[in-house]
Design an enzyme around this catalytic site. Structure first.
Site, short mmCIF file in Angstrom:
data_model
loop_
_atom_site.label_atom_id
_atom_site.label_comp_id
_atom_site.label_asym_id
_atom_site.label_seq_id
_atom_site.Cartn_x
_atom_site.Cartn_y
_atom_site.Cartn_z
CG MET A 1 27.38 25.60 -23.48
SD MET A 1 26.15 25.65 -24.80
CE MET A 1 24.66 25.32 -23.89
CE LYS B 1 37.10 1.41 -18.85
NZ LYS B 1 36.67 0.27 -18.02
NE ARG C 1 30.87 -3.33 -15.41
CZ ARG C 1 31.90 -2.50 -15.49
NH1 ARG C 1 31.70 -1.20 -15.37
NH2 ARG C 1 33.12 -2.94 -15.70
CE1 TYR D 1 22.90 33.29 -19.24
CE2 TYR D 1 24.59 31.59 -19.09
CZ TYR D 1 23.81 32.44 -19.84
OH TYR D 1 23.93 32.43 -21.21
C1 LIG Z 1 37.69 0.03 -17.06
C2 LIG Z 1 38.10 -1.32 -16.70
C3 LIG Z 1 39.37 -1.56 -16.14
C4 LIG Z 1 40.33 -0.44 -15.75
O1 LIG Z 1 39.91 0.11 -14.51
P1 LIG Z 1 40.80 1.18 -13.73
O2 LIG Z 1 40.15 1.25 -12.39
O3 LIG Z 1 40.68 2.47 -14.47
O4 LIG Z 1 42.18 0.66 -13.68
C5 LIG Z 1 39.76 -2.87 -15.94
N1 LIG Z 1 38.91 -3.89 -16.24
C6 LIG Z 1 37.68 -3.70 -16.74
C7 LIG Z 1 36.81 -4.86 -17.03
C8 LIG Z 1 37.22 -2.41 -16.97
O5 LIG Z 1 35.99 -2.21 -17.45
#
Ligand SMILES: *Cc1c(COP(=O)(O)O)cnc(C)c1O
Length: 400
Positions: free
Chosen positions: A326, A49, A148, A278
């Site tokens: 920046m 992701k 969550r 700055y």
């Molecule tokens: C992002 C995520 C992971 C991976 O987590 P890491 O700590 O980076 O290994 C695994 N499961 C879910 C549901 C996640 O959102």
């Protein structure tokens, strides 16, 4: 004279003021290490992701699959589509929340597998898929303590029975996610594990247990792969070569995969008493030579690191001075001779004897390495580095 011409022959790099280098061999190596922690029958999901935590989702996914991962995990539908459009056929789990019929049809069209977390969402899915000829494989997520996404673990049976009655959906797995797996105190992680186990026992009793179970992220896999791997481990951070916490550092020889480099664009001397950048947060106490480097907070170098960042030039640590701006930042290069405009500075990465990691930056500003890695913007070209395919994946004749 700028010396753009004596650099490696990658054009994106040749013209760039700054870039990210992704060492795909390191990703390959890290995937192999995690595979080694898992039973042969446990699958490894490469969590890619957020553009593979800033490393480039397609290249990382291909590398992870070549190294033995069999699943990919993303947060959104477009992230999954990007992988499909690149020709990747491995199963893909979308871990984020989806609610719209449009998204559901895109899932089916691209064969992406969603996470179902409420009965209401399941109904939206069933409705959107009412004229599909095949059921959509879905994953049920329980909330065991993360608070969550996920349905209350105590009502797992009722939820699974509900989703199970919808012909448009086919439940393929049950999962949950840890909130504190990187904490040296394992109490809360063990509590979540017990809740997951308790839900499993109830489902088993009613003959409603999904075929696959998964729970562990990187930290849980490093803490107790044996007890927590189930049928799959969902590993993100570890693939990129970082440990989730210092106490999990020593168990594996992970290799950080990402380096950030930039060029010196200007060198000048300033007299004592001169303010730099700055707000003049830095005042030269003596005559100094400073180098301006073409990277700044708009590229993902946190401004809070102003005046505390060190970078590598050759094999030497050099300190950054004044506010990070920046697009540019300044270095004190008074003690280095022979530096030229166009020379390369390593902000994250290795030199012969030193290493600066995302953990070092994270510590400096009270955040986590995940946020540092995801913070590098697309203005920085990604340069993918790997050995030839032959070296990386030995063929039979090269082994003879
Ligand atoms: C992002 C995520 C992971 C991976 O987590 P890491 O700590 O980076 O290994 C695994 N499961 C879910 C549901 C996640 O959102």
């Amino acid at each position: 004279m700028l010396k753009w011409d004596d650099t490696p022959s990658v054009s994106a790099m040749r013209c760039s003021r700054a870039w990210v280098e992704v060492n795909l061999d390191a990703v390959y190596h890290n995937v192999c290490l995690f595979r080694g922690l898992l039973r042969p029958t446990t699958e490894l999901m490469a969590v890619v992701k957020a553009d593979a935590y800033g490393h480039g989702a397609v290249a990382v996914a291909q590398t992870a699959l070549a190294a033995g991962a069999t699943w990919l995990g993303v947060a959104t539908v477009p992230e999954g589509i990007e992988l499909r459009q690149a020709g990747i056929n491995a199963p893909i789990l979308v871990m984020g929340a989806l609610h719209h019929a449009e998204e559901v049809r895109a899932l089916a069209r691209w064969q992406l597998q969603p996470t179902i977390v409420t009965p209401k969402q399941a109904l939206v899915f069933a409705e959107a898929l009412s004229d599909a000829c095949l059921p959509l494989p879905v994953h049920i997520k329980l909330d065991t303590g993360m608070s969550r996404l996920g349905f209350d673990w105590q009502r797992a049976l009722e939820f699974i029975e509900f989703v199970g009655r919808l012909p448009a959906l086919q439940i393929t797995s049950l999962y949950s996610h840890f909130a504190t797996a990187d904490d040296p105190d394992e109490t809360e992680m063990r509590r979540q594990h017990e809740r997951f186990e308790s839900a499993i026992a109830t489902l088993k009793n009613h003959n409603q247990l999904p075929a696959h179970l998964h729970l562990a992220n990187t930290a849980a896999t490093l803490t107790d792969a044996n007890a927590l791997q189930y049928d799959m481990a969902r590993v993100g951070l570890g693939l990129y070569g970082l440990a989730p916490a210092p106490h999990l550092q020593s168990s594996l020889k992970l290799k950080p995969a990402l380096a950030v480099k930039a060029r010196i664009t200007h060198i000048k001397t300033i007299p004592a008493g001169t303010g730099v950048s700055y707000g003049h947060q830095f005042i030269a106490q003596h005559p100094m030579t400073i180098a301006v480097v073409g990277i700044g907070y708009a590229d993902g170098v946190p401004r809070q690191l102003s005046n505390q960042l060190t970078v590598l030039i050759g094999d030497r640590h050099i300190r950054q001075i004044g506010a990070i701006t920046m697009d540019q930042l300044m270095l004190d290069v008074s003690d280095i001779h022979g530096l030229r405009e166009g020379d390369i500075v390593t902000l994250l990465g290795n030199s012969a004897s030193h290493q600066i990691t995302a953990d070092d930056w994270a510590k400096g500003i009270g955040t986590i390495s995940w946020e540092i890695l995801c913070g590098f913007k697309h203005r920085l070209p990604r340069i993918m580095k790997k050995k030839s395919a032959r070296e990386l994946y030995p063929t039979e004749d090269s082994l003879l």
